[in-house]
Design a protein around this motif. Structure first.
Motif, short mmCIF file in Angstrom:
data_model
loop_
_atom_site.label_atom_id
_atom_site.label_comp_id
_atom_site.label_asym_id
_atom_site.label_seq_id
_atom_site.Cartn_x
_atom_site.Cartn_y
_atom_site.Cartn_z
N LYS A 69 0.94 -1.20 0.10
CA LYS A 69 -0.08 0.11 -0.16
C LYS A 69 0.89 1.11 0.10
O LYS A 69 1.70 1.37 0.75
CB LYS A 69 -0.86 -0.05 1.15
N VAL A 70 0.96 2.11 -0.94
CA VAL A 70 1.64 3.33 -1.06
C VAL A 70 1.05 4.27 0.00
O VAL A 70 -0.39 4.63 0.01
CB VAL A 70 1.32 3.97 -2.44
N VAL A 71 1.82 4.81 0.80
CA VAL A 71 1.51 5.85 1.87
C VAL A 71 2.04 7.02 1.40
O VAL A 71 1.40 8.09 2.15
CB VAL A 71 1.83 5.23 3.20
N GLU A 72 2.93 7.20 0.78
CA GLU A 72 3.29 8.92 0.18
C GLU A 72 4.30 8.45 -1.00
O GLU A 72 4.88 7.49 -1.36
CB GLU A 72 4.36 9.16 1.40
N TYR A 73 3.96 9.38 -2.01
CA TYR A 73 5.08 9.52 -3.17
C TYR A 73 5.84 10.80 -2.62
O TYR A 73 5.46 11.77 -2.03
CB TYR A 73 3.83 9.83 -4.27
N ASN A 74 6.83 10.90 -3.55
CA ASN A 74 7.86 11.97 -3.23
C ASN A 74 7.05 13.29 -4.12
O ASN A 74 7.75 13.46 -5.15
CB ASN A 74 9.25 11.61 -3.71
N GLN A 75 6.23 13.85 -3.61
CA GLN A 75 5.65 15.21 -4.28
C GLN A 75 6.61 16.09 -4.43
O GLN A 75 6.51 16.85 -5.40
CB GLN A 75 4.67 15.68 -3.32
N LYS A 76 7.65 16.33 -3.57
CA LYS A 76 8.67 17.47 -3.90
C LYS A 76 9.52 17.06 -5.12
O LYS A 76 9.85 17.99 -5.86
CB LYS A 76 9.59 17.45 -2.82
N ALA A 77 9.78 16.08 -5.62
CA ALA A 77 10.28 15.65 -6.83
C ALA A 77 9.61 15.86 -8.09
O ALA A 77 10.26 16.11 -9.06
CB ALA A 77 10.74 14.26 -6.73
N ILE A 78 8.13 15.99 -8.15
CA ILE A 78 7.47 16.36 -9.13
C ILE A 78 7.78 17.83 -9.49
O ILE A 78 8.08 18.32 -10.44
CB ILE A 78 6.13 16.21 -8.78
N GLU A 79 8.12 18.72 -8.49
CA GLU A 79 8.28 20.07 -8.73
C GLU A 79 9.63 20.41 -8.72
O GLU A 79 9.94 21.26 -9.48
CB GLU A 79 7.60 20.73 -7.26
N ASN A 80 10.58 19.34 -8.36
CA ASN A 80 11.89 19.60 -8.35
C ASN A 80 12.53 18.22 -8.83
O ASN A 80 13.24 17.39 -7.77
CB ASN A 80 12.67 20.09 -7.16
N PRO A 81 12.58 17.73 -9.98
CA PRO A 81 12.99 16.46 -10.33
C PRO A 81 14.51 16.21 -10.11
O PRO A 81 14.88 15.18 -9.66
CB PRO A 81 12.69 16.17 -11.74
N THR A 82 15.12 17.28 -9.80
CA THR A 82 16.47 16.90 -9.63
C THR A 82 17.00 16.41 -8.18
O THR A 82 17.85 15.84 -7.91
CB THR A 82 17.54 18.34 -9.71
N LEU A 83 15.96 16.32 -7.22
CA LEU A 83 15.81 15.77 -6.35
C LEU A 83 16.20 14.16 -6.16
O LEU A 83 17.03 13.61 -5.29
CB LEU A 83 14.60 15.75 -5.20
N PHE A 84 15.96 13.55 -7.13
CA PHE A 84 16.11 12.06 -7.64
C PHE A 84 17.73 11.94 -7.86
O PHE A 84 18.32 10.71 -7.76
CB PHE A 84 15.46 11.56 -8.81
N ASN A 85 18.63 13.12 -7.99
CA ASN A 85 19.96 13.11 -8.15
C ASN A 85 20.74 13.25 -6.90
O ASN A 85 21.90 13.26 -6.90
CB ASN A 85 20.61 13.97 -9.36
N SER A 86 19.73 13.67 -5.68
CA SER A 86 20.52 14.08 -4.66
C SER A 86 21.15 12.55 -4.02
O SER A 86 20.81 11.58 -4.16
CB SER A 86 19.34 14.62 -3.68
N LYS A 87 22.30 12.74 -3.03
CA LYS A 87 22.74 11.75 -2.52
C LYS A 87 22.03 11.54 -1.17
O LYS A 87 22.39 10.47 -0.51
CB LYS A 87 24.18 11.98 -2.23
N LYS A 88 21.41 12.43 -0.95
CA LYS A 88 20.58 12.20 0.51
C LYS A 88 19.33 11.71 0.31
O LYS A 88 18.38 11.71 -0.53
CB LYS A 88 20.27 13.89 0.99
N SER A 89 19.34 10.37 1.10
CA SER A 89 18.17 9.55 1.38
C SER A 89 16.60 10.28 1.58
O SER A 89 15.73 10.02 1.18
CB SER A 89 18.25 8.21 2.08
N LYS A 90 16.93 11.32 2.26
CA LYS A 90 15.61 12.04 2.62
C LYS A 90 15.11 12.90 1.52
O LYS A 90 14.12 13.24 1.60
CB LYS A 90 15.75 13.15 3.79
#
Length: 111
Positions: A69-90
Motif C-alpha cells: 500500500k502506497v502511503v506517500e509519493y515524493n511530491q517534492k520531486a514532481i516540482e523539483n526532479p533533480t531531487l532524484f539526483n541527490s545523494k541524500k536519502s531524505k
C-alpha cells in the motif's frame, strides 16, 4: 535493513518500506528533468510501473520490487526532479509502502 532490486534500494524503517534509486542508477540516468508517477491508486503489485523519469542520459521506468500500500509519493520531486539526483536519502526517495509481505522483502538481494 536495506535490500536491492530493479536498480533500487528498499529500506525498511519500522513498518515503512522506502524505495529509492541506487547511486549507479542515478549516474546512469543523468540529471533528472521531468517526473511522472504512473499509478493513481494506493495499491501496487510487484513489478508495477510506478514512476517515469526523463533525464539527460536516459528515460527511467521504475517498477516496484514489492507489492504493498502506497502511503506517500515524493511530491517534492514532481516540482523539483533533480531531487532524484541527490545523494541524500531524505530527498531522493520514490515512494513509501506499508502492508508489504515481509518474506518478499527478505528474499531481495542484500544491500
Amino acid at each position: 535493513m536495506k535490500k536491492n532490486a530493479n536498480c533500487l534500494i528498499i529500506e525498511k524503517r519500522d513498518n515503512i518500506y522506502i524505495i529509492s534509486p541506487t547511486p549507479k542508477l542515478q549516474d546512469d540516468m543523468g540529471m533528472a528533468c521531468y517526473v511522472k508517477y504512473n499509478t493513481e491508486n494506493n495499491i501496487v503489485n510487484k513489478n508495477d510501473l510506478v514512476l517515469t523519469v526523463e533525464a539527460s542520459k536516459a528515460i527511467l521506468h521504475a517498477r516496484t520490487p514489492l507489492a504493498g500500500k502506497v502511503v506517500e509519493y515524493n511530491q517534492k520531486a514532481i516540482e523539483n526532479p533533480t531531487l532524484f539526483n541527490s545523494k541524500k536519502s531524505k530527498d531522493n526517495w520514490i515512494l513509501k509502502l506499508t502492508d508489504v509481505v515481509e518474506k518478499d522483502f527478505l528474499e531481495l538481494e542484500d544491500n
